[in-house]
Design a protein around this motif. Structure first.
Motif: not given
Length: 290
Positions: A177-191
């Protein structure tokens, strides 16, 4: 593609280590105020501390949330040295840049590195220690679970942020019920060059964790370092922790009887993410007594 994020009201900090690796952090508050250095867990970045660091800055502290080497925007070690000793040396170097000896707050990897930093590498650099769900002696099965998750998708990565969020949800079913904030994942992922996303840390870090683990020598080193620390210590454990059980706490308090202990109900290993409100209040109370 390289994206640099800076929290509103934060100052981007860069620290050159003696081996040429540059560490990056974010500072909140007046640089002349009493300091707090925040060291995240393995596989995380400085953003794990965002709310805590901002709150500390607003409360009159000089708080620095650091990207450990091989994580976030900090440099990757060309020698692939991601040992606790190496992280401890880094923490001491950054700690020495504060106007006043800071308090060290370390979660998991950052906490164990902090033990070595304070008990052996740089005694006197820090004025107090807060360990977040980490002790020298940990539950092996819990450590295997954490390492297993971190080792997933090392090669294939993720096609979308949503895919990464699903992987996190599968690892942390208790957060239903507490999905990860998709926008904030940009801080933890690299392309990656192929367009896929991967975690924002050097893959060599997890390979080193797999091979080294916490062997008997490492445990002895951590125990010795803990016994040598004579400044205030606070151990904060998540009541549902995968790593720190009752035996771990008893072992810790036997070595450091002057330490304080706080259990956080409803939190697992990721205490700051699970119960940020309770953790912040616990930290505030401890810091106010310094």
């Amino acid at each position: 593609m390289s994206v640099s994020f800076v929290e509103e009201g934060a100052t981007l900090m860069r620290y050159a280590m003696e081996d040429g690796v540059e560490l990056v952090g974010e500072a909140f508050g007046d640089p002349s105020a009493p300091g707090v250095l925040l060291a995240h867990g393995g596989g995380q970045t400085r953003y794990a501390w965002s709310r805590v660091a901002r709150r500390l800055g607003e409360a009159g502290w000089h708080a620095v949330a650091l990207d450990l080497r091989g994580h976030g925007e900090s440099g990757w070690d060309p020698a692939k040295d991601y040992s606790l000793e190496r992280y401890g040396v880094d923490l001491v170097a950054v700690g020495k840049t504060f106007a006043i000896p800071p308090v060290l707050v370390g979660a998991s990897l950052g906490g164990n590195a902090g033990l070595l930093a304070m008990g052996r590498i740089g005694p006197g650099v820090f004025r107090a220690l807060v360990l977040v769900d980490i002790t020298p002696k940990i539950d092996v099965k819990g450590a295997d679970k954490v390492l297993g998750f971190m080792g997933q998708h090392l090669e294939d990565g993720f096609e979308t942020y949503e895919e990464a969020a699903e992987a996190i949800a599968a690892y942390l079913p208790e957060r239903k019920g507490r999905k990860s904030n998709i926008a904030s994942l940009a801080r933890y992922l690299r392309t990656r060059p192929d367009g896929r996303y991967t975690w924002h840390w050097d893959p060599a870090f997890i390979e080193g964790r797999r091979s080294s683990r916490l062997n008997e020598q490492t445990l002895e080193d951590l125990n010795t370092a803990l016994a040598a620390i004579d400044v205030p210590i606070l151990l904060v454990r998540g009541s549902q922790s995968e790593l720190v059980n009752d035996e771990s706490v008893a072992h810790f308090l036997e070595i450091a009887p002057h330490a304080e202990f706080q259990d956080v109900t409803g939190a697992g290993h990721m205490i700051v993410g699970d119960r940020n409100d309770v953790f912040s209040e616990t930290l505030d109370t401890f810091l106010s007594r310094l």
